[in-house]
Motif scaffolding. Structure first.
Motif, mmCIF file in Angstrom:
data_model
loop_
_atom_site.group_PDB
_atom_site.id
_atom_site.type_symbol
_atom_site.label_atom_id
_atom_site.label_comp_id
_atom_site.label_asym_id
_atom_site.label_seq_id
_atom_site.Cartn_x
_atom_site.Cartn_y
_atom_site.Cartn_z
ATOM 1 N N LEU A 52 0.836 -1.195 0.000
ATOM 2 C CA LEU A 52 0.000 0.000 0.000
ATOM 3 C C LEU A 52 0.873 1.247 0.000
ATOM 4 N N ALA A 53 0.708 2.085 -1.033
ATOM 5 C CA ALA A 53 1.348 3.402 -1.053
ATOM 6 C C ALA A 53 0.463 4.382 -0.302
ATOM 7 N N ASP A 54 1.031 5.524 0.071
ATOM 8 C CA ASP A 54 0.325 6.496 0.907
ATOM 9 C C ASP A 54 0.228 7.840 0.189
ATOM 10 N N ASP A 55 -0.989 8.292 -0.089
ATOM 11 C CA ASP A 55 -1.228 9.593 -0.731
ATOM 12 C C ASP A 55 -0.665 9.655 -2.150
ATOM 13 N N PHE A 230 1.862 -14.142 4.874
ATOM 14 C CA PHE A 230 1.114 -12.967 4.435
ATOM 15 C C PHE A 230 1.898 -11.752 4.879
ATOM 16 N N LEU A 231 2.209 -10.868 3.944
ATOM 17 C CA LEU A 231 2.930 -9.634 4.245
ATOM 18 C C LEU A 231 2.094 -8.442 3.810
ATOM 19 N N TYR A 232 1.842 -7.553 4.751
ATOM 20 C CA TYR A 232 1.189 -6.282 4.472
ATOM 21 C C TYR A 232 2.261 -5.204 4.609
ATOM 22 N N LEU A 233 2.694 -4.657 3.466
ATOM 23 C CA LEU A 233 3.781 -3.689 3.419
ATOM 24 C C LEU A 233 3.186 -2.318 3.108
ATOM 25 N N ALA A 234 3.039 -1.482 4.134
ATOM 26 C CA ALA A 234 2.334 -0.208 4.010
ATOM 27 C C ALA A 234 3.336 0.944 4.056
ATOM 28 N N TYR A 235 3.865 1.294 2.893
ATOM 29 C CA TYR A 235 4.820 2.397 2.822
ATOM 30 C C TYR A 235 4.157 3.717 3.227
ATOM 31 N N THR A 236 4.936 4.616 3.849
ATOM 32 C CA THR A 236 4.450 5.973 4.080
ATOM 33 C C THR A 236 4.657 6.840 2.835
ATOM 34 N N ALA A 237 5.540 6.441 1.955
ATOM 35 C CA ALA A 237 5.773 7.185 0.709
ATOM 36 C C ALA A 237 4.543 7.116 -0.191
ATOM 37 N N PRO A 238 4.251 8.232 -0.883
ATOM 38 C CA PRO A 238 4.926 9.533 -0.842
ATOM 39 C C PRO A 238 4.182 10.591 -0.016
ATOM 40 N N HIS A 239 3.565 10.172 1.093
ATOM 41 C CA HIS A 239 2.876 11.103 2.007
ATOM 42 C C HIS A 239 3.859 12.167 2.509
ATOM 43 N N TRP A 240 3.346 13.394 2.720
ATOM 44 C CA TRP A 240 4.210 14.424 3.327
ATOM 45 C C TRP A 240 4.700 13.957 4.702
#
Length: 556
Positions: A52-55, A230-240
């Motif tokens: 999951l990418a963020d923003d 099961f891997l849930y990889l939730a990047y903070t990128a590219p959120h401010w």
């Protein structure tokens, strides 16, 4: 049977017993072998990765029209399935709640954000009447890992390790510096965690790299267990805040000086050429909050180019890390038995660091160039309008710019390469899909609680190239902004006006031509469906939610 009896009578007793034992052994062997073949060995069940990418906006990947270099995700899109009408819930917390539970955000207890309220739909944490993908797969023999942004309440009893994840590393809150632990609101304690303990980032820390490194560590530790993961990889990128590494920023400096108007047009044309949007689609006008590029001073142009270079570098680095993860899977021989699904939690974010609620230190840091690692800034309306090409609106709204995400599913040998699908799908489908892939049953009860039924539809038929029934309708609500999609039709409204507009998305996903006056019967039909769903999901009108907050503040 009579023939065997006659043979046995003619044989001596010792030879008869020996023959009976041999026949019984052979029969047992057949039965046991059949039983084993009827069950899928745990080692053959697929590993499941959700990234999951963020923003990140709809057009921010190369395979969806961007100028940003994303070769690893583009290769997955080329070698797998690309979905162009996939939806999130327009905001970080609600999307994460729906993704993990397979129900709408209000049903999961996160109908708004992590603000805690005395209402089951707005508790600001996951309800005990739902289960996470991790909890179900953990019960079905999977190792379960998460790295990255949680943002589903930072209370210790709500941490990922308490909701089905065996291992966790990441940020419990919604945003942070990518280089250090840096609170950005008064009285805030931003917490990184490793499993069930707080974690303090050290020298050389960069969040995107750290999330991947820990994900790889967890997968490697699992090798000896003969268990799927099961891997849930939730990047903070590219959120401010816009934070990137110098070597990544350098590749994009100067590339955005042509301006957002030209860049939006270039992306739009590439999107049409790639089949992401219809050839008949129109590019939405520049957002009213965004000035014409030529009206800017040279200093303003350079400042925006700097912001976009950092933003592009953040997406680029995320893609590099996805490539690193895929390389590790290949090295381990797990690449062909692993499905990877990628999406974003909402559209591009218009948010401004100058808004009330940020500390004075952070507001001062907002004045620095984004390429300065001590800065704390965002790309605002101008950048979000580019990210969401060709759509209107942004994160938080239920227009296509707020809820549309690129979606990629990559599964060698199962997903046919180069498939593009335009059917509407939703983040609630990921629970159903994951359990279908794992051969796991969704529980009616869990830890003594009755569990709400899933709302999603499995994507597995679609992944296999089969006909997929899809959704009759998909529903949206956030902060009073509302929408319903039914086939090619969509109604959408903005709070506080609350007036339904109607669009036919076949050739107008940019939502430029309101047809509500021409088809009042369709507006009535869809609005009635919304009302029924809102009752079913226990949605509270936003004006009432604001009143609840007001009364809470007034209490002594």
């Amino acid at each position: 049977m009579r023939m065997y009896k006659q043979q046995f009578i003619l044989l001596p007793e010792t030879k008869l017993i020996s023959m009976l034992r041999k026949r019984l052994f052979n029969l047992s062997l057949i039965l046991v072998t059949g039983l084993l073949l009827s069950q899928t060995p745990m080692s053959q069940k697929p590993n499941i990765i959700i990234i999951l990418a963020d923003d990140m906006g709809f057009s921010d990947l190369g395979s969806f029209g961007s100028e940003i270099n994303t070769p690893n995700l583009d290769a997955m899109a080329k070698g797998g399935l690309k979905m162009t009408n996939f939806y999130n819930t327009s905001r970080c917390c609600p999307t994460r709640a729906s993704l993990l539970t397979g129900v709408y955000p209000q049903q999961a207890g996160v109908g708004h954000m992590v603000n805690e309220r005395e209402h089951p739909s707005y508790r600001g944490m996951l309800s005990e009447e739902c289960v996470t993908i991790a909890e179900v797969l953990q019960e079905n023999g999977y190792s379960t890992f998460m790295t990255g942004k949680w943002h589903l309440n930072a209370r210790p009893e709500q941490w990922p390790v308490k909701r089905g994840f065996d291992r966790y590393f990441g940020l419990l809150d919604g945003a942070n510096s990518y280089f250090e632990n840096r609170p950005y609101r008064p009285n805030q304690k931003l917490t990184y965690a490793l499993d069930n303990k707080e974690y303090t980032p050290g020298k050389g820390f960069y969040a995107t790299d750290a999330y991947t490194d820990y994900a790889i560590q967890f997968i490697e530790e699992n090798r000896a267990k003969d268990k799927p993961f099961f891997l849930y990889l939730a990047y903070t990128a590219p959120h401010w805040p816009l934070h990137a590494l110098p070597e990544d920023i350098a590749r994009y400096k100067g590339k955005y000086l042509k301006g957002w108007d030209k860049l939006r047009t270039e992306r739009f044309k590439r999107m049409q050429a790639l089949g992401v949007i219809s050839k008949k689609e129109q590019l939405s006008p520049r957002d009213e909050e965004v000035p014409a590029w030529e009206s800017l001073t040279e200093e303003e142009k350079l400042r925006w180019d700097d912001k976009m270079a950092v933003y592009a570098a953040m997406v680029d680095r995320m893609d590099q890390n996805i490539g690193k993860l895929r390389a590790k899977l290949k090295e381990m021989g797990a690449d062909k038995n692993t499905i990877i699904m990628f999406l974003s939690d909402n559209g591009g974010s218009y948010e401004n660091i100058n808004e009330p609620g940020f500390t004075q230190e952070i507001r001062e840091a907002n004045k620095k160039l984004a390429s300065d690692p001590t800065s704390f800034t965002a790309y605002e309306f101008e950048g979000a309008n580019l990210s969401n090409t060709p759509f209107r609106k942004f994160k938080r709204w239920e227009h296509e710019g707020g809820i549309s995400t690129p979606f990629i599913a990559y599964y060698p040998g199962v997903v046919k390469a180069g498939k593009v699908n335009h059917q509407p799908a939703h983040v609630i489908d990921l629970m159903t899909t994951s359990l279908d892939l794992a051969g796991a049953n969704y529980p009616g009860t869990y830890r003594g609680n009755r569990i709400k039924p899933m709302e999603g539809t499995s994507l597995v038929p679609l992944l296999k190239g089969q006909k997929w029934a899809g959704h009759k309708e998909i529903f949206f609500e956030h902060e009073g902004n509302r929408a319903v999609r039914q086939g090619d039709w969509k109604i959408v409204s903005v709070f506080p006006e609350n007036t339904w507009a109607l669009y036919n998305l076949t050739n107008d996903r940019s939502e430029l031509h309101d047809l509500s006056s021409q088809h009042p019967e369709k507006v009535k039909e869809l609005s009635q469906l919304y009302d029924a769903w809102a009752k079913h999901a226990n949605v509270v009108p936003f004006v009432q939610l604001l009143e609840m907050d007001k009364q809470k503040k007034q209490k002594p």
